[in-house]
Scaffold this active site. Structure first.
Site, mmCIF file in Angstrom:
data_model
loop_
_atom_site.group_PDB
_atom_site.id
_atom_site.type_symbol
_atom_site.label_atom_id
_atom_site.label_comp_id
_atom_site.label_asym_id
_atom_site.label_seq_id
_atom_site.Cartn_x
_atom_site.Cartn_y
_atom_site.Cartn_z
ATOM 1 N N CYS A 2 0.691 -1.568 -0.037
ATOM 2 C CA CYS A 2 -0.585 -0.129 0.078
ATOM 3 C C CYS A 2 0.810 1.359 -0.039
ATOM 4 O O CYS A 2 2.719 1.269 0.158
ATOM 5 C CB CYS A 2 -1.165 0.282 1.106
ATOM 6 S SG CYS A 2 -1.278 -1.173 1.449
ATOM 7 N N ARG A 27 1.343 2.078 -5.931
ATOM 8 C CA ARG A 27 1.975 0.449 -4.619
ATOM 9 C C ARG A 27 0.582 -0.302 -4.644
ATOM 10 O O ARG A 27 0.725 -0.566 -3.860
ATOM 11 C CB ARG A 27 2.231 1.833 -3.738
ATOM 12 C CG ARG A 27 3.478 1.581 -3.598
ATOM 13 C CD ARG A 27 4.249 2.830 -3.277
ATOM 14 N NE ARG A 27 4.437 1.300 -1.790
ATOM 15 C CZ ARG A 27 5.267 1.327 -1.438
ATOM 16 N NH1 ARG A 27 6.962 1.454 -2.015
ATOM 17 N NH2 ARG A 27 5.886 0.143 -0.385
ATOM 18 N N TRP A 74 -4.127 -1.461 -1.083
ATOM 19 C CA TRP A 74 -3.630 -2.474 -1.602
ATOM 20 C C TRP A 74 -4.411 -4.356 -0.374
ATOM 21 O O TRP A 74 -3.130 -4.566 -0.155
ATOM 22 C CB TRP A 74 -2.161 -2.702 -2.129
ATOM 23 C CG TRP A 74 -2.540 -4.555 -3.538
ATOM 24 C CD1 TRP A 74 -2.585 -4.694 -4.272
ATOM 25 C CD2 TRP A 74 -2.465 -5.774 -2.992
ATOM 26 N NE1 TRP A 74 -1.850 -5.606 -4.581
ATOM 27 C CE2 TRP A 74 -2.176 -6.197 -3.845
ATOM 28 C CE3 TRP A 74 -2.029 -6.249 -1.444
ATOM 29 C CZ2 TRP A 74 -1.612 -7.436 -4.023
ATOM 30 C CZ3 TRP A 74 -1.612 -8.548 -1.369
ATOM 31 C CH2 TRP A 74 -1.319 -8.805 -2.752
ATOM 32 N N ASN A 100 0.773 0.092 6.644
ATOM 33 C CA ASN A 100 1.650 -0.893 5.467
ATOM 34 C C ASN A 100 2.323 -1.842 5.753
ATOM 35 O O ASN A 100 2.654 -2.288 7.038
ATOM 36 C CB ASN A 100 2.727 -0.537 4.732
ATOM 37 C CG ASN A 100 1.887 0.365 3.447
ATOM 38 O OD1 ASN A 100 0.403 1.619 3.404
ATOM 39 N ND2 ASN A 100 2.609 1.319 2.673
ATOM 40 N N GLY A 101 1.758 -3.229 5.290
ATOM 41 C CA GLY A 101 2.231 -4.575 6.109
ATOM 42 C C GLY A 101 1.499 -5.746 6.851
ATOM 43 O O GLY A 101 0.011 -5.211 6.346
ATOM 44 N N GLU A 536 9.901 -13.238 -19.992
ATOM 45 C CA GLU A 536 9.499 -12.656 -19.460
ATOM 46 C C GLU A 536 8.310 -11.934 -20.100
ATOM 47 O O GLU A 536 7.818 -10.956 -20.453
ATOM 48 C CB GLU A 536 10.736 -11.312 -19.775
ATOM 49 C CG GLU A 536 10.821 -10.009 -19.518
ATOM 50 C CD GLU A 536 10.420 -9.715 -17.777
ATOM 51 O OE1 GLU A 536 10.330 -10.296 -16.961
ATOM 52 O OE2 GLU A 536 10.182 -8.599 -17.873
ATOM 53 N N LYS A 540 4.421 -10.168 -19.269
ATOM 54 C CA LYS A 540 4.963 -9.441 -19.108
ATOM 55 C C LYS A 540 3.117 -8.792 -19.843
ATOM 56 O O LYS A 540 2.276 -8.048 -19.161
ATOM 57 C CB LYS A 540 5.394 -8.349 -20.128
ATOM 58 C CG LYS A 540 6.104 -7.820 -20.755
ATOM 59 C CD LYS A 540 6.390 -6.649 -18.989
ATOM 60 C CE LYS A 540 6.542 -6.810 -17.935
ATOM 61 N NZ LYS A 540 7.683 -6.865 -16.918
ATOM 62 N N GLU A 543 0.593 -9.929 -16.733
ATOM 63 C CA GLU A 543 0.059 -9.423 -16.029
ATOM 64 C C GLU A 543 -0.732 -7.993 -16.186
ATOM 65 O O GLU A 543 -1.616 -6.972 -15.675
ATOM 66 C CB GLU A 543 1.264 -8.616 -15.167
ATOM 67 C CG GLU A 543 2.279 -7.946 -15.853
ATOM 68 C CD GLU A 543 3.509 -7.526 -14.662
ATOM 69 O OE1 GLU A 543 3.110 -7.721 -13.519
ATOM 70 O OE2 GLU A 543 5.209 -7.886 -15.293
ATOM 71 N N HIS A 559 7.672 -31.550 -25.332
ATOM 72 C CA HIS A 559 7.414 -32.474 -24.124
ATOM 73 C C HIS A 559 5.751 -32.656 -23.047
ATOM 74 O O HIS A 559 5.548 -32.737 -21.839
ATOM 75 C CB HIS A 559 8.029 -32.183 -23.060
ATOM 76 C CG HIS A 559 9.056 -33.275 -23.746
ATOM 77 N ND1 HIS A 559 9.808 -34.368 -24.198
ATOM 78 C CD2 HIS A 559 10.110 -31.990 -23.880
ATOM 79 C CE1 HIS A 559 11.142 -33.876 -24.871
ATOM 80 N NE2 HIS A 559 11.405 -33.198 -24.486
ATOM 81 N N LYS A 658 3.221 -2.776 -7.443
ATOM 82 C CA LYS A 658 4.533 -2.155 -8.175
ATOM 83 C C LYS A 658 5.992 -3.341 -6.558
ATOM 84 O O LYS A 658 6.904 -3.703 -7.309
ATOM 85 C CB LYS A 658 5.054 -0.530 -7.771
ATOM 86 C CG LYS A 658 6.211 -0.927 -8.387
ATOM 87 C CD LYS A 658 6.453 -0.515 -9.864
ATOM 88 C CE LYS A 658 7.988 -0.655 -10.691
ATOM 89 N NZ LYS A 658 7.930 -1.357 -12.029
#
Ligand code: M6R
Length: 663
Positions: A2, A27, A74, A100-101, A536, A540, A543, A559, A658
């Site tokens: 957050c 964030r 968040w 936060n946390g 990657e 990208k 997300e 396979h 983020k």
């Protein structure tokens, strides 16, 4: 994850808080709120959803308060609803807190506080904090000389039963209580919290104090002229000040209009000096781009140039190589007897680590393991001697990466000398928690990255690995000086190669993206050093476009994943001339034989490529070892344009934040 912001000074707090939250919205963005102190009351406004909802609620308010705290959330505990949005208050609405946390022991504290008559209004873990502070404050006031036991709302009967008093409460009176009861109450409260937290606290009864505390979650103080700030991340401070002081774990601070005092959780006053940030406010603006992500993609040539300048000796003479062409300023002890390297990281940084492994093994000949930090911390590889552990994290705040490094420090501390920890961080934020934790840093010089999808910081992390691998290769003489000189030449060409891709391909990729707006699944294939780029590219796309995508080593497709292929599944194949070029082309043919639409990211000329691929995304012909830096660019553009075509919020994709500061 957050965002926290706090202000005390002479200006209108709500404006500064909103502007700070705007800078921190990347964030977390499922709800937001601010609280100020005005005329002896706390004024708290919260709104579900993005920040503009809060802005609309505040529009037209004329709130001249000069102290306040704000938060963008968040969700961890409790749905993203207004009643769960921060700030949270105590029962009497005299104390407001943003956090936060995660407070791990919140259930136990909540039950205890409820039993003492506290009323809870949310499902969050955070809400225990204002109630706990209120409880501590109540007790401190009772300890004050001449304090009356008949304080409003408090009777001797309701005074805490000693048997139920939290065990970790320090003895009273504490030296801080006479100086600032609110500071002392926060101090006592935080010593009862378990977990990771950064908090900011205001109280209607102490309108000239903003108290903050930090334990395993970032918090930075900002110093202005007669005004002071706090924020969970520096972008919120940059428009106002560049003098900042990151708090360390176990520290709290009292901000008043007169200054800042920093204390340990034990109550000792600490002497700390702010440092100057090397940033300017323009860096945190979009500068004409529609999204931060696109701005950051376009910044990549400059980032590579900055890394070249920072890491490589421009005067190095390969005909008289008396010293390494690399200048990382790392101590000799990191290189001495080095036998193994282990990399811990998450997400995109983990992909950078995989490219790093390839370079460190192929150039420097050092066996290298790359682990997800979240896995490593609970199932670490057996200890090996003379091992360098590299934590890669652009934010320097990823909880799992920090915990993995701390664990490594801890488990090696009891071992014989050859097993002692040698830690190195690769980060874009040297002032972060990682910077405090590890003794040596390679700064990736990418400038602040706001888009949730990492782009320029990834390329910068790759540059850091090129520098490290070349440095080690030179020192160990595992590669000839001529080969190293050739690589350096190639690296110096990269900014121009990236510019060429951006200039020639962006429009084309934007058009191409139209074809895929409704696609449901994508496969990305690469081999060797480009396998991590396939991963990657898939990350990208997932997300920011919410399209399911998988990255595979091209040779693995048969396979299993080949069963997914049909005409509806595009396969993006990275085919760069080098050791596995022909192999990748054969793997691509296997996909084409299953009707998949084949998109080639390759320097092959059109004619040649037409025999292999349905669609070509041309990239310049560069040395295979350097190719990840050019092949990743079109994949970033492709995911950006597909997401934009789908009308999605590219910079703030759903459910993401983020920096992931919780486990
Ligand atoms: O700050 P870090 O590099 O430690 O972050 C690690 C991941 O959370 C991050 O790379 C994430 O995967 C990004 N959203 C990728 O674009």
């Amino acid at each position: 994850m957050c965002g926290i912001v706090g202000y005390i000074g002479t200006r209108t707090a709500s404006e500064i808080l909103l502007e700070g939250l705007r800078k921190l919205e990347y964030r977390g963005y499922d709800s937001a709120g601010i609280a100020t102190v005005l005329e002896g009351q706390i004024h708290c406004v919260r709104a579900k959803g993005k920040l503009h909802n809060l802005q609309e609620k505040l529009a037209g308010e004329n709130n001249p308060a000069q102290i306040g705290i704000g938060h963008t959330r968040w969700a961890t505990h409790g749905k993203p609803e207004e009643y769960n949005a921060h700030p949270h208050m105590d029962t009497a609405c005299r104390i407001a807190v943003v956090q936060n946390g995660i407070i791990e022991n919140y259930r136990e504290l909540r039950e205890d506080l409820k039993a003492r008559g506290h009323e809870f209004r949310s499902d969050t873990d955070t809400e225990v904090i204002p109630h706990l502070i209120a409880e501590c404050l109540k007790e401190i006031r009772h300890q004050e000389p001449g304090a009356s036991s008949s304080e409003p709302g408090l009777t001797v009967d309701s005074f805490p039963d000693p048997a139920r008093t939290p065990k970790v409460n320090p003895p009273y009176p504490s030296p801080l209580s006479s100086h600032s009861p609110l500071l002392e109450a926060v101090r006592q409260a935080v010593t009862q919290l378990q977990g990771a937290f950064a908090i900011a606290v205001i109280s209607a009864d102490y309108p000239d104090e903003l108290i903050v505390a930090r334990q395993q979650a970032p918090l930075v103080l900002g110093f202005g002229q007669g005004e002071f700030y706090c924020a969970s991340d520096t972008p919120a401070l940059v428009p106002y000040t560049r003098a900042v002081l990151p708090l360390d774990n176990g520290e709290l601070a009292r901000l008043t209009p007169l200054g800042v005092e920093v204390y340990s959780f034990e109550g000792q006053r600490l002497k700390k000096a702010p440092r100057t940030l090397n940033w300017n406010p323009v860096m945190v603006e979009k500068q004409g781009f529609k999204h931060f992500m696109m701005k950051e993609i376009y910044e990549q040539p400059g980032v590579v140039r900055a890394c070249l300048e920072a890491y490589f000796d421009s005067e190095w003479d390969s005909s008289n190589p008396t010293q390494s062409p690399v200048q990382l300023n790392l101590p000799e002890s990191l290189y001495t007897d080095l036998q193994r390297i282990q990399v811990v990281a998450c997400g995109t940084s983990w992909h950078a680590g995989l490219v790093g492994k390839y370079l460190l093994e192929q150039l420097a000949g050092i066996p290298t393991q790359v682990q997800y930090a979240s896995e490593f911390r609970y199932s670490p590889a057996p200890l090996t001697p003379h091992t360098l552990t590299i934590g890669v994290t652009q934010s320097g705040e990823t909880a799992d990466t920090l915990a993995a490094l701390e664990m490594e420090l801890q488990r090696r501390s009891q071992q014989p000398p050859e097993f002692q920890a040698h830690l190195l961080g690769i980060t874009n934020r040297p002032e972060s928690s990682l910077g405090n934790l590890v003794p040596h840093i390679i700064d990736t010089h990418a400038g602040i990255e706001i888009g949730v999808a990492a782009t320029k910081t990834f390329v910068a992390q790759l540059m850091a690995f090129y520098a490290l691998a070349i440095d080690l290769a030179f020192r160990r003489q595992s590669v000839s000086v001529d080969q190293l000189a050739k690589m350096l030449d190639g690296l110096r060409q990269l900014p121009a190669e990236i510019e060429m891709i951006l200039e020639s391909q962006e429009r084309y990729i934007e058009e191409l993206a139209h074809d895929f707006a409704e696609t449901q699944d994508f496969i990305f294939l690469g081999r060797g050093i480009n396998f991590p780029i396939a991963l990657e590219g898939a990350l990208k796309l997932k997300e920011i476009s919410y399209i399911h995508a998988e990255g595979y080593p091209a040779g693995e497709m048969k396979h299993g994943p080949i069963a997914l292929l049909d005409a509806k599944v595009p396969v993006v194949t990275i085919a760069m001339p080098g050791t596995v070029f022909e192999k990748v082309l054969s793997n691509a043919q296997e996909a084409r034989a299953r009707d998949a639409r084949l998109i080639g990211v390759t320097p092959m000329d059109e004619q040649e490529a037409a025999d292999t691929f349905d669609t070509l995304i041309p990239v310049p012909h560069v040395d295979e070892l350097l190719s990840p830096i050019v092949t990743v660019i079109p994949l970033q553009l492709l995911s950006y344009h597909i997401a934009a075509r789908r009308g999605l919020d590219v910079d703030q994709p759903r459910n993401l934040a983020k920096s992931v500061t919780v486990e």
